[in-house]
Design an enzyme around this catalytic site. Structure first.
Site, PDB file in Angstrom:
ATOM      1  N   GLN A 194      -7.446  43.450  38.764  1.00  0.00           N
ATOM      2  CA  GLN A 194      -6.274  43.329  37.883  1.00  0.00           C
ATOM      3  C   GLN A 194      -5.258  42.337  38.487  1.00  0.00           C
ATOM      4  O   GLN A 194      -5.654  41.470  39.252  1.00  0.00           O
ATOM      5  CB  GLN A 194      -5.620  44.686  37.614  1.00  0.00           C
ATOM      6  CG  GLN A 194      -6.426  45.604  36.722  1.00  0.00           C
ATOM      7  CD  GLN A 194      -7.549  46.335  37.424  1.00  0.00           C
ATOM      8  OE1 GLN A 194      -7.379  46.874  38.492  1.00  0.00           O
ATOM      9  NE2 GLN A 194      -8.709  46.378  36.823  1.00  0.00           N
ATOM     10  N   LYS A 246     -10.276  35.934  40.845  1.00  0.00           N
ATOM     11  CA  LYS A 246     -10.355  36.663  42.122  1.00  0.00           C
ATOM     12  C   LYS A 246     -11.806  36.772  42.600  1.00  0.00           C
ATOM     13  O   LYS A 246     -12.090  36.579  43.774  1.00  0.00           O
ATOM     14  CB  LYS A 246      -9.770  38.082  41.964  1.00  0.00           C
ATOM     15  CG  LYS A 246      -8.295  38.095  41.621  1.00  0.00           C
ATOM     16  CD  LYS A 246      -7.787  39.496  41.382  1.00  0.00           C
ATOM     17  CE  LYS A 246      -8.374  40.161  40.151  1.00  0.00           C
ATOM     18  NZ  LYS A 246      -7.995  39.576  38.859  1.00  0.00           N
ATOM     19  N   GLY A 264     -13.305  42.892  35.567  1.00  0.00           N
ATOM     20  CA  GLY A 264     -14.477  42.067  35.283  1.00  0.00           C
ATOM     21  C   GLY A 264     -14.365  40.818  36.116  1.00  0.00           C
ATOM     22  O   GLY A 264     -13.475  40.005  35.893  1.00  0.00           O
ATOM     23  N   HIS A 265     -15.218  40.707  37.127  1.00  0.00           N
ATOM     24  CA  HIS A 265     -15.154  39.555  38.028  1.00  0.00           C
ATOM     25  C   HIS A 265     -16.439  38.750  37.869  1.00  0.00           C
ATOM     26  O   HIS A 265     -17.530  39.277  38.058  1.00  0.00           O
ATOM     27  CB  HIS A 265     -15.006  40.012  39.484  1.00  0.00           C
ATOM     28  CG  HIS A 265     -13.760  40.813  39.718  1.00  0.00           C
ATOM     29  ND1 HIS A 265     -13.516  41.492  40.876  1.00  0.00           N
ATOM     30  CD2 HIS A 265     -12.677  41.025  38.946  1.00  0.00           C
ATOM     31  CE1 HIS A 265     -12.347  42.096  40.804  1.00  0.00           C
ATOM     32  NE2 HIS A 265     -11.820  41.832  39.631  1.00  0.00           N
TER      33      HIS A 265
HETATM   34  P1  GDP Z   1     -11.173  37.756  37.990  1.00  0.00           P
HETATM   35  O1  GDP Z   1     -11.128  38.960  37.111  1.00  0.00           O
HETATM   36  O2  GDP Z   1      -9.856  37.444  38.603  1.00  0.00           O
HETATM   37  O3  GDP Z   1     -12.282  37.829  39.014  1.00  0.00           O
HETATM   38  O4  GDP Z   1     -11.501  36.532  37.040  1.00  0.00           O
HETATM   39  P2  GDP Z   1     -12.633  36.479  35.883  1.00  0.00           P
HETATM   40  O5  GDP Z   1     -13.961  36.371  36.548  1.00  0.00           O
HETATM   41  O6  GDP Z   1     -12.415  37.565  34.889  1.00  0.00           O
HETATM   42  O7  GDP Z   1     -12.224  35.146  35.145  1.00  0.00           O
HETATM   43  C1  GDP Z   1     -12.204  33.902  35.796  1.00  0.00           C
HETATM   44  C2  GDP Z   1     -13.236  32.975  35.129  1.00  0.00           C
HETATM   45  O8  GDP Z   1     -13.028  31.655  35.598  1.00  0.00           O
HETATM   46  C3  GDP Z   1     -14.677  33.296  35.477  1.00  0.00           C
HETATM   47  O9  GDP Z   1     -15.480  32.980  34.366  1.00  0.00           O
HETATM   48  C4  GDP Z   1     -15.002  32.341  36.639  1.00  0.00           C
HETATM   49  O10 GDP Z   1     -16.376  32.013  36.742  1.00  0.00           O
HETATM   50  C5  GDP Z   1     -14.199  31.152  36.244  1.00  0.00           C
HETATM   51  N1  GDP Z   1     -13.667  30.338  37.342  1.00  0.00           N
HETATM   52  C6  GDP Z   1     -13.200  30.731  38.546  1.00  0.00           C
HETATM   53  N2  GDP Z   1     -12.674  29.667  39.205  1.00  0.00           N
HETATM   54  C7  GDP Z   1     -12.813  28.611  38.392  1.00  0.00           C
HETATM   55  C8  GDP Z   1     -12.422  27.229  38.483  1.00  0.00           C
HETATM   56  O11 GDP Z   1     -11.815  26.779  39.439  1.00  0.00           O
HETATM   57  N3  GDP Z   1     -12.717  26.436  37.406  1.00  0.00           N
HETATM   58  C9  GDP Z   1     -13.355  26.903  36.294  1.00  0.00           C
HETATM   59  N4  GDP Z   1     -13.594  26.037  35.306  1.00  0.00           N
HETATM   60  N5  GDP Z   1     -13.732  28.188  36.175  1.00  0.00           N
HETATM   61  C10 GDP Z   1     -13.460  29.018  37.201  1.00  0.00           C
HETATM   62  P1  IMO Z   2      -9.622  41.865  36.456  1.00  0.00           P
HETATM   63  O1  IMO Z   2      -9.890  42.545  37.771  1.00  0.00           O
HETATM   64  C1  IMO Z   2      -7.281  41.552  32.811  1.00  0.00           C
HETATM   65  C2  IMO Z   2      -5.687  45.243  31.106  1.00  0.00           C
HETATM   66  C3  IMO Z   2      -6.295  45.663  29.775  1.00  0.00           C
HETATM   67  C4  IMO Z   2      -5.081  46.302  29.122  1.00  0.00           C
HETATM   68  C5  IMO Z   2      -4.390  47.001  30.307  1.00  0.00           C
HETATM   69  C6  IMO Z   2      -4.714  48.480  30.426  1.00  0.00           C
HETATM   70  O2  IMO Z   2     -10.847  41.366  35.773  1.00  0.00           O
HETATM   71  O3  IMO Z   2      -8.566  40.838  36.609  1.00  0.00           O
HETATM   72  P2  IMO Z   2      -6.884  49.780  31.249  1.00  0.00           P
HETATM   73  O4  IMO Z   2      -8.273  49.817  30.675  1.00  0.00           O
HETATM   74  O5  IMO Z   2      -6.829  49.305  32.668  1.00  0.00           O
HETATM   75  O6  IMO Z   2      -6.124  51.059  31.056  1.00  0.00           O
HETATM   76  O7  IMO Z   2      -6.117  48.676  30.343  1.00  0.00           O
HETATM   77  O8  IMO Z   2      -4.840  46.323  31.471  1.00  0.00           O
HETATM   78  N1  IMO Z   2      -6.660  45.030  32.195  1.00  0.00           N
HETATM   79  C7  IMO Z   2      -7.046  43.810  32.597  1.00  0.00           C
HETATM   80  N2  IMO Z   2      -6.734  42.591  32.144  1.00  0.00           N
HETATM   81  N3  IMO Z   2      -8.077  41.675  33.878  1.00  0.00           N
HETATM   82  C8  IMO Z   2      -8.380  42.899  34.378  1.00  0.00           C
HETATM   83  O9  IMO Z   2      -9.088  43.068  35.519  1.00  0.00           O
HETATM   84  C9  IMO Z   2      -7.874  44.043  33.720  1.00  0.00           C
HETATM   85  N4  IMO Z   2      -7.993  45.378  33.921  1.00  0.00           N
HETATM   86  C10 IMO Z   2      -7.220  45.977  32.988  1.00  0.00           C
HETATM   87  O10 IMO Z   2      -6.761  44.568  29.040  1.00  0.00           O
HETATM   88  O11 IMO Z   2      -4.207  45.307  28.625  1.00  0.00           O
HETATM   89 MG    MG Z   3     -11.576  39.546  35.190  1.00  0.00          MG
END
Ligand code: GDP
Ligand code: IMO
Ligand code: MG
Length: 429
Positions: free
Chosen positions: A223, A16, A40-41
């Site tokens: 999430q 996201k 965590g984005h």
């Molecule tokens: P979010 O929580 O939905 O914002 O996703 P996260 O940032 O936790 O996890 C997605 C991971 O995939 C991050 O490390 C991004 O940098 C990475 N990412 C996003 N889009 C792509 C993609 O198209 N290809 C690859 N290889 N990595 C990507």
């Molecule tokens: P983003 O925005 C993935 C999960 C936790 C746990 C459950 C409850 O990066 O996609 P909490 O601390 O919210 O009470 O934990 O929800 N969880 C996530 N898993 N991505 C997240 O956010 C999450 N935020 C919470 O791992 O299973």
């Molecule tokens: Mg994340």
């Protein structure tokens, strides 16, 4: 009017942050509407990587206003650390506004989160221990402390004192834990309040005025659908509403003002924490996906569980979010597999199930019904048009569109902004 919601269509971590950062370059206002720093984005800009938790992923685009909405549970300490880190990296954080109605996370919320997890023993939810669940509990129970209280010293002091005393009883009598020191907490929070006060506004007005002025408003999901308190894999969920409906409440605008709902969908499936996972690959294929996709949590560093793409989940997400299109993420991670499997249904005790079940006991017994298609060998991370993708990758995308009944408007082939294929415009003019 151009109001766009980004939602996660699986278990979070779909990418996201990357799409929000990409679309924020055109946005006037970016809004977080729920959750807290459990999110965590990861956003990659050039050679720099940013890990964002509470602060909207639009922050790296200096022209957008970045709103932390009323539906968020706001950790002042976590926020200030994030601000300091961003400022140290040269990012302008003056564009942030925080809702006076948002509830704050207090130290006892984090302690209670940890103690409750420990008490669950083998039945742990696997929370992020950021105090999210206990903070939402207090909000609903009407004993929460809001930002408007935090910045009003005498009010804050009285509310915090009463709450710390009440929570200390729970901590010591129920969990046998160490009581917290009220004076220390109040002192620390008073100094946080001084730094936070300049950011505080009635953000519902800002978002509403922007929508009415035909500005581009991006509502930033955190999430994912299967972590939603109602529609997720309860109790292995978070304590808020990450689905699109949560945004009307969490940002303070009417649901009829939301036009486009983009489901951010990983090309395979991952989850952190416990709970049934029908397409999980607890084998070398899962390990290969984890390594190629760097599937380790941004917030906790935990290895993510990996599996084939489960379209029962994505179809469910399309329904409960009213998804109007998808952004397919991390497609590059699937390069090099001879065959790819996509789950298009479940069987339960020999019967076909087409809708995602509520009962986790049923879900745990479901078997995936797979469609197998040929993979592709080419590295696709440099592809910048749909046509330049290998035919097999295009077939993979078309299979998803057909099964889910929603178009894939964005295809992501790498973490960088440049590694994004836009098939159709997102904002309306
Ligand atoms: P979010 O929580 O939905 O914002 O996703 P996260 O940032 O936790 O996890 C997605 C991971 O995939 C991050 O490390 C991004 O940098 C990475 N990412 C996003 N889009 C792509 C993609 O198209 N290809 C690859 N290889 N990595 C990507
Ligand atoms: P983003 O925005 C993935 C999960 C936790 C746990 C459950 C409850 O990066 O996609 P909490 O601390 O919210 O009470 O934990 O929800 N969880 C996530 N898993 N991505 C997240 O956010 C999450 N935020 C919470 O791992 O299973
Ligand atoms: Mg994340």
């Amino acid at each position: 009017m151009s109001t766009v919601v980004i939602v996660g269509s699986q278990w979070g971590d779909e990418g996201k942050g990357k799409v929000i950062d990409y679309l924020a370059s055109e946005a006037d206002v970016v809004v977080r509407g729920q959750g807290g720093n459990n999110a965590g984005h990861t956003v990659v800009v050039g050679d720099k990587k940013y890990a964002l938790h509470l602060i909207p992923s639009g922050i790296l685009n200096k022209d957008a206003v970045n709103v932390i909405g009323n539906g968020v549970v706001f950790d002042p300490e976590g926020f200030l650390k994030e601000i300091d880190n961003l400022q140290a990296q040269g990012v302008d954080t003056s564009t942030i506004v925080i809702s006076d109605r948002a509830h704050i996370v207090m130290p006892y919320h984090k302690v209670l989160d940890r103690l409750a997890e420990e008490a669950r023993g083998t039945e742990k939810i696997g929370t992020t221990i950021k105090g999210i669940g206990p903070a939402y509990m207090d909000k609903v129970e009407r004993s929460g402390i809001r930002i408007c209280d935090l910045i009003n010293e005498p009010v804050f002091e009285a509310k915090a004192l009463a709450q710390i005393e009440a929570k200390n009883k729970i901590i010591s009598a129920i969990y046998g834990g160490e009581p917290l020191n009220a004076a220390e907490i109040i002192h620390a929070y008073k100094s946080f309040a001084k730094r936070i006060r300049p950011f505080v506004q009635d953000t519902s007005v800002i978002v509403y005025d922007a929508v009415k002025a035909n500005k581009k408003v991006l509502l930033e999901g955190a999430q994912g659908t299967l972590l939603d308190i109602d529609f997720g894999t309860y109790p292995y969920v978070t304590s808020s509403h990450p689905i699109s409906g949560g945004f009307a409440i969490g940002s303070g605008i009417g649901p009829n003002l939301i036009e486009e709902v983009i489901g951010i969908t990983k090309a395979y499936t991952t989850r952190v924490g416990k709970g049934p996972f029908v397409t999980e690959l607890d084998n070398e294929i899962g390990d290969r996906i984890r390594e190629a996709g760097h599937e380790f949590g941004t917030t906790t560093g935990r290895p993510r569980r990996c599996g084939w793409l489960d379209l029962v989940i994505v179809k469910y997400a399309a329904r409960v979010n009213g998804m109007t299109c998808m952004s397919l993420m991390l497609l590059d991670v699937l390069s090099g597999f001879d065959k790819l499997k996509v789950c298009v249904g479940y069987t339960h005790k020999g019967n076909r199930i087409n809708h995602f079940p509520a009962d986790l006991n049923v879900l745990a017994e479901c078997e995936p019904v797979y469609v197998e298609i040929d993979g592709w060998n080419e590295d696709i991370s440099h592809c910048d048009t749909y046509e330049s993708l290998p035919v097999q990758a295009q077939k993979y995308i078309e299979l998803i569109e057909e099964e889910v009944g929603v178009p894939v408007k964005i295809v992501s082939v790498g973490p960088k902004r440049s590694q994004t294929i836009i098939r159709d415009r997102i904002y309306r003019d």
